[in-house]
Design a protein around this motif. Structure first.
Motif, PDB file in Angstrom:
ATOM      1  N   VAL A 298      15.026 -85.176  32.045  1.00 58.46           N
ATOM      2  CA  VAL A 298      16.134 -84.435  32.649  1.00 58.46           C
ATOM      3  C   VAL A 298      17.514 -84.995  32.263  1.00 58.46           C
ATOM      4  O   VAL A 298      18.510 -84.287  32.293  1.00 58.46           O
ATOM      5  CB  VAL A 298      15.958 -84.366  34.187  1.00 58.46           C
ATOM      6  CG1 VAL A 298      16.240 -85.709  34.832  1.00 58.46           C
ATOM      7  CG2 VAL A 298      16.793 -83.262  34.817  1.00 58.46           C
ATOM      8  N   PHE A 299      17.523 -86.301  31.885  1.00 59.44           N
ATOM      9  CA  PHE A 299      18.815 -86.902  31.499  1.00 59.44           C
ATOM     10  C   PHE A 299      19.018 -86.969  29.987  1.00 59.44           C
ATOM     11  O   PHE A 299      19.844 -87.742  29.518  1.00 59.44           O
ATOM     12  CB  PHE A 299      18.936 -88.314  32.074  1.00 59.44           C
ATOM     13  CG  PHE A 299      19.049 -88.338  33.564  1.00 59.44           C
ATOM     14  CD1 PHE A 299      20.088 -87.676  34.213  1.00 59.44           C
ATOM     15  CD2 PHE A 299      18.108 -89.013  34.340  1.00 59.44           C
ATOM     16  CE1 PHE A 299      20.188 -87.693  35.599  1.00 59.44           C
ATOM     17  CE2 PHE A 299      18.206 -89.028  35.724  1.00 59.44           C
ATOM     18  CZ  PHE A 299      19.245 -88.370  36.361  1.00 59.44           C
TER      19      PHE A 299
ATOM     20  N   VAL B  41      13.839 -79.540  33.044  1.00 56.27           N
ATOM     21  CA  VAL B  41      13.591 -80.393  34.203  1.00 56.27           C
ATOM     22  C   VAL B  41      12.242 -81.080  34.031  1.00 56.27           C
ATOM     23  O   VAL B  41      11.239 -80.445  33.773  1.00 56.27           O
ATOM     24  CB  VAL B  41      13.629 -79.567  35.501  1.00 56.27           C
ATOM     25  CG1 VAL B  41      13.357 -80.455  36.698  1.00 56.27           C
ATOM     26  CG2 VAL B  41      14.986 -78.893  35.652  1.00 56.27           C
TER      27      VAL B  41
ATOM     28  N   GLY C 183       6.404 -67.538  31.058  1.00 49.57           N
ATOM     29  CA  GLY C 183       6.982 -66.230  30.740  1.00 49.57           C
ATOM     30  C   GLY C 183       8.131 -66.364  29.765  1.00 49.57           C
ATOM     31  O   GLY C 183       8.208 -65.651  28.761  1.00 49.57           O
ATOM     32  N   GLU C 184       9.014 -67.303  30.049  1.00 49.53           N
ATOM     33  CA  GLU C 184      10.215 -67.446  29.215  1.00 49.53           C
ATOM     34  C   GLU C 184       9.854 -67.875  27.791  1.00 49.53           C
ATOM     35  O   GLU C 184      10.422 -67.370  26.827  1.00 49.53           O
ATOM     36  CB  GLU C 184      11.187 -68.451  29.841  1.00 49.53           C
ATOM     37  CG  GLU C 184      11.967 -67.916  31.034  1.00 49.53           C
ATOM     38  CD  GLU C 184      11.166 -67.882  32.326  1.00 49.53           C
ATOM     39  OE1 GLU C 184      10.038 -68.418  32.352  1.00 49.53           O
ATOM     40  OE2 GLU C 184      11.653 -67.303  33.318  1.00 49.53           O
TER      41      GLU C 184
ATOM     42  N   ALA D 297      15.099 -68.979  28.094  1.00 55.57           N
ATOM     43  CA  ALA D 297      16.006 -67.871  28.442  1.00 55.57           C
ATOM     44  C   ALA D 297      17.451 -68.330  28.314  1.00 55.57           C
ATOM     45  O   ALA D 297      18.302 -67.611  27.786  1.00 55.57           O
ATOM     46  CB  ALA D 297      15.718 -67.370  29.855  1.00 55.57           C
ATOM     47  N   VAL D 298      17.731 -69.540  28.783  1.00 57.75           N
ATOM     48  CA  VAL D 298      19.093 -70.079  28.672  1.00 57.75           C
ATOM     49  C   VAL D 298      19.478 -70.196  27.200  1.00 57.75           C
ATOM     50  O   VAL D 298      20.572 -69.781  26.784  1.00 57.75           O
ATOM     51  CB  VAL D 298      19.194 -71.444  29.388  1.00 57.75           C
ATOM     52  CG1 VAL D 298      20.542 -72.097  29.113  1.00 57.75           C
ATOM     53  CG2 VAL D 298      18.965 -71.281  30.894  1.00 57.75           C
TER      54      VAL D 298
ATOM     55  N   VAL E 110      23.368 -77.727  27.487  1.00 61.61           N
ATOM     56  CA  VAL E 110      23.336 -76.864  28.674  1.00 61.61           C
ATOM     57  C   VAL E 110      22.042 -77.217  29.408  1.00 61.61           C
ATOM     58  O   VAL E 110      20.957 -77.152  28.811  1.00 61.61           O
ATOM     59  CB  VAL E 110      23.339 -75.368  28.298  1.00 61.61           C
ATOM     60  CG1 VAL E 110      23.361 -74.514  29.561  1.00 61.61           C
ATOM     61  CG2 VAL E 110      24.537 -75.037  27.411  1.00 61.61           C
ATOM     62  N   ALA E 111      22.164 -77.607  30.666  1.00 65.50           N
ATOM     63  CA  ALA E 111      20.984 -78.012  31.426  1.00 65.50           C
ATOM     64  C   ALA E 111      20.406 -76.798  32.153  1.00 65.50           C
ATOM     65  O   ALA E 111      21.092 -76.133  32.912  1.00 65.50           O
ATOM     66  CB  ALA E 111      21.361 -79.104  32.417  1.00 65.50           C
ATOM     67  N   ALA E 112      19.118 -76.542  31.917  1.00 65.30           N
ATOM     68  CA  ALA E 112      18.479 -75.343  32.469  1.00 65.30           C
ATOM     69  C   ALA E 112      17.662 -75.680  33.705  1.00 65.30           C
ATOM     70  O   ALA E 112      17.258 -76.818  33.919  1.00 65.30           O
ATOM     71  CB  ALA E 112      17.564 -74.717  31.415  1.00 65.30           C
ATOM     72  N   ALA E 113      17.374 -74.653  34.503  1.00 58.16           N
ATOM     73  CA  ALA E 113      16.453 -74.799  35.632  1.00 58.16           C
ATOM     74  C   ALA E 113      15.033 -74.983  35.081  1.00 58.16           C
ATOM     75  O   ALA E 113      14.749 -74.661  33.926  1.00 58.16           O
ATOM     76  CB  ALA E 113      16.515 -73.559  36.518  1.00 58.16           C
ATOM     77  N   HIS E 114      14.149 -75.489  35.934  1.00 56.81           N
ATOM     78  CA  HIS E 114      12.766 -75.790  35.545  1.00 56.81           C
ATOM     79  C   HIS E 114      12.076 -74.565  34.924  1.00 56.81           C
ATOM     80  O   HIS E 114      11.924 -73.539  35.584  1.00 56.81           O
ATOM     81  CB  HIS E 114      12.027 -76.234  36.814  1.00 56.81           C
ATOM     82  CG  HIS E 114      10.712 -76.900  36.568  1.00 56.81           C
ATOM     83  ND1 HIS E 114      10.414 -77.609  35.423  1.00 56.81           N
ATOM     84  CD2 HIS E 114       9.609 -76.989  37.365  1.00 56.81           C
ATOM     85  CE1 HIS E 114       9.189 -78.099  35.516  1.00 56.81           C
ATOM     86  NE2 HIS E 114       8.673 -77.734  36.687  1.00 56.81           N
TER      87      HIS E 114
ATOM     88  N   ARG F 231      13.178 -72.570  32.570  1.00 57.63           N
ATOM     89  CA  ARG F 231      14.007 -71.457  32.108  1.00 57.63           C
ATOM     90  C   ARG F 231      14.735 -71.716  30.795  1.00 57.63           C
ATOM     91  O   ARG F 231      15.510 -70.851  30.340  1.00 57.63           O
ATOM     92  CB  ARG F 231      15.041 -71.090  33.175  1.00 57.63           C
ATOM     93  CG  ARG F 231      14.516 -71.032  34.578  1.00 57.63           C
ATOM     94  CD  ARG F 231      13.524 -69.913  34.793  1.00 57.63           C
ATOM     95  NE  ARG F 231      12.997 -69.960  36.142  1.00 57.63           N
ATOM     96  CZ  ARG F 231      11.718 -69.830  36.466  1.00 57.63           C
ATOM     97  NH1 ARG F 231      10.814 -69.644  35.529  1.00 57.63           N
ATOM     98  NH2 ARG F 231      11.334 -69.894  37.708  1.00 57.63           N
TER      99      ARG F 231
END
Ligand SMILES: Cc1ncc(C[n+]2csc(CCOP(=O)(O)OP(=O)(O)O)c2C)c(N)n1
Ligand code: SF4
Lengths: 245, 355
Positions: free
Chosen positions: A50-51, A46, A99-100, A70-71, A61-65, A67
């Protein structure tokens, strides 16, 4: 010969004039073509990019901000023979996702992180990022970043390169044609390291955000030289023992 | 063959038998035997167990593995589930199947590690951001853990959404003899939508797993599709157990291990000639509303919802009953388990009112 990489879709980039996300997308498309793009899964994040999945014609695979590492870990553990990479900004990778990224690196996760350091949060309006330089004005540091108050800019590749799980860590820039070629080499190497199962690889890309820096695209190129590279030296911080060219 | 098994181990073994091959999690009491067991068991069946650096990372690893087409799960307890809510919202948004086990403990905050059912709201009313639902299953004993875990994975795949299995510290820790169901060949449905690399597809089209719908009209359309799916689930998937409800004037409502205590109370008051029964919701979402129709509880005069919380499921019971019958509540909180004596007294008091 200068031709459009087949992996770039027809869609026009939405980036501001002079933004380096576009250059990096192109490099990424070119380098992925040298591997097998059909075996590649990108994990997007993010931020302004983002696009990215609209532009580079592979599985995403689109990840959360924050993350994405980890994804990507989840994807890679299920599909260990795929080339898996993340594409993350500095807010994403060095703030909310610290962290990730640290733990994916420490685990020696066989993924590649492409880390776009433009010293600000682009998408949300030019706020301070962990990488914002001392004295740099942003919308949340109107008087300039003051280390006594906001702390010091974070040097991610230096930090990560001390972790044993990291096989390759390099910092590149995109503000001259020569450096673009070097960036391409580093990107290729990062993927080769992954292909050889040597561990985690990351390339930090010093990138311009003329819009939020409040300068012209040409001035931004100079700003990368004078301000960013001075604090974030270019080069390879960690390379694998085994030869990967 | 009957074996003695701890609830938490049953969650783990049931997952393996349901074809789950990937687990990502972070330690928290009282669910730790789930990862302990799987750390040993998953490698035996060619799977992957990975201890994440946090629940935030764990659920996002689950997201990645689900996106790549795997049967995957995590388990945690209240505080960890709170951290996972961002990821659960993303799983829902991207329509990814995954199973999340929550062995509830006392809260809010750090609370304690004693059994409660106080995560009911969090499980069935959302928890993460946005307009979404997760299917929530609540087993009451070790044998049922096996059936419901299999169901959880099947429903997750069938509807492409996260499924939560709720237990409490009692269920996690209790040891019971169970007849292990025979090992079955598991054939999860094909997942042509998964992002596995174009190479896996003859037509070389690509897959994008995403929850971003920047144009409001498109987001609404996407959500309408989800709502249609949710309506279908509400129609076809509710599950509950009826226990002596046909002639019951007083109906107890409880889920999970609390329902076992409630059941013993029903039997005890029946000995005294009081006609009581029990409805035990097995799916908490979709809530088994039809269990509360006049046809199902023909002579009921009072309903008593008994929970290990300050009164959470009672709201859904009231909605289902819709004012036709008086719904009362009894609960203990903070990790206190209602004793059958207390519940019994409450039922006796209601019986006097009914007369
Ligand atoms: C949990 C969460 N917090 C905040 C945001 C808002 N947000 C979107 S992009 C962004 C910053 C992105 O900055 P960076 O990673 O540096 O990428 P850039 O836009 O500069 O390319 C933020 C804070 C979000 N989407 N999710
Ligand atoms: S705001 Fe900055 S990073 Fe974002 S597109 Fe514009 S120039 Fe690029």
């Amino acid at each position: 010969m200068f031709k459009r990489p087949a992996l770039l879709t027809e869609k026009n980039f939405h980036y501001c004039p002079g933004c380096h996300h576009g250059i990096m997308h192109r490099l990424l498309a070119e380098v992925l073509e040298e591997f097998n793009p059909e075996e590649t899964i990108g994990v997007s994040s993010v931020g302004c990019s983002v696009f990215i999945y609209d532009y580079i014609d592979i599985d995403w695979v689109a990840a959360a901000h924050g993350r994405a590492p980890a994804v990507a870990t989840g994807v890679k553990r299920v599909k260990p023979d795929r080339l898996v990479f993340t594409y993350q900004g500095d807010g994403d990778l060095a703030a909310i996702g610290t962290g990730e990224i640290v733990h994916a690196a420490a685990r020696g996760e066989k993924i590649t992180a492409i880390f776009i350091n433009n010293a600000v949060y682009g998408m949300t309006g030019g706020q301070m990022a962990p990488t914002t330089l001392t004295g740099q004005k942003t919308t949340t540091t109107p008087e300039g970043r003051n280390p006594a108050h906001q702390g010091y800019p974070v040097k991610m590749v230096e930090m990560l390169s001390v972790l044993d799980g990291v096989a390759y860590a390099a910092r590149v820039a995109l503000n001259t044609p020569k450096r673009i070629l070097e960036a391409k080499k580093a990107l290729r190497k990062a993927f080769k390291v992954q292909r050889a199962n040597l561990g985690f690889s990351i390339i930090e890309v010093l990138s311009a955000c003329p819009t939020n820096w409040g300068v012209s695209p040409v001035e931004a190129l100079k700003w990368v030289d004078e301000k960013m590279i001075a604090y974030y030296p270019l080069g390879e911080y960690k390379t694998p023992q085994e030869g990967v060219e | 063959m009957k074996v003695l098994m701890k609830g938490n181990e049953a969650f783990a073994e049931a997952a393996v038998r349901a074809g789950c091959r990937y687990f990502f999690g972070y330690p928290i009491t009282p669910q730790s035997e789930v990862p302990h067991y799987l750390a040993q068991r998953l490698p035996e069946v060619g799977g992957v167990f990975l201890q994440a650096e946090s629940e935030v990372a764990a659920i996002n690893m689950v997201y990645g593995a689900a996106a790549a087409g795997a049967r995957v799960m995590t388990s945690s307890s209240g505080p960890g589930i709170s951290l996972m809510q961002e990821g659960i919202s993303y799983l829902a948004g991207a329509e990814l199947p995954a199973v999340i086990v929550n062995i509830m403990r006392g809260g809010p905050g750090l609370g304690n590690i004693a059994p409660t059912q106080a995560d009911y709201f969090q499980a069935v009313k959302g928890g993460g951001h946005g307009d979404y639902r997760v299917i929530v299953l609540a087993p009451a004993n070790v044998a049922e853990i096996f059936t419901l875990m299999e169901k959880a994975f099947d429903l997750a795949d069938k509807y492409r959404m996260p499924v939560m299995v709720l237990g409490d510290g009692i269920l996690g820790q209790v040891m019971e003899p169970v007849e292990l169901p025979p090992l079955k060949e598991i054939n999860p449905p094909p997942k042509p939508w998964a992002a596995t690399g174009k190479i896996e597809r003859d037509d070389k089209t690509r897959r994008i797993i995403n929850s971003l719908y920047i144009v409001p009209e498109e987001n609404e359309k996407h959500l309408e599709q989800q709502f249609a799916k949710y309506r279908q689930i509400e129609e076809s998937e509710p599950l509950h157990e009826n226990f002596l409800v046909e002639d019951a004037q007083i109906i107890l409502v409880s889920f999970g291990t609390m329902a076992r205590i409630a059941k013993s109370v029903v039997l005890k008051v029946r000995e005294r000639g009081i006609k009581a029964g029990l409805i035990r919701p097995i799916t908490l979402w979709p809530f088994p509303r039809k269990a509360f129709t006049a046809a199902n509880i023909p002579v009921a005069k009072k309903i008593l919802t008994v929970e290990m919380s300050g009164g959470q499921m009672v709201e859904d019971v009231r909605l289902a009953v819709n004012g036709r019958i008086d719904v009362e509540f009894f609960g203990r909180t903070g990790g206190m388990v209602p004793e059958s004596k207390e519940v019994l007294e409450k039922v006796l008091a209601l019986a006097r009112e009914v007369e």
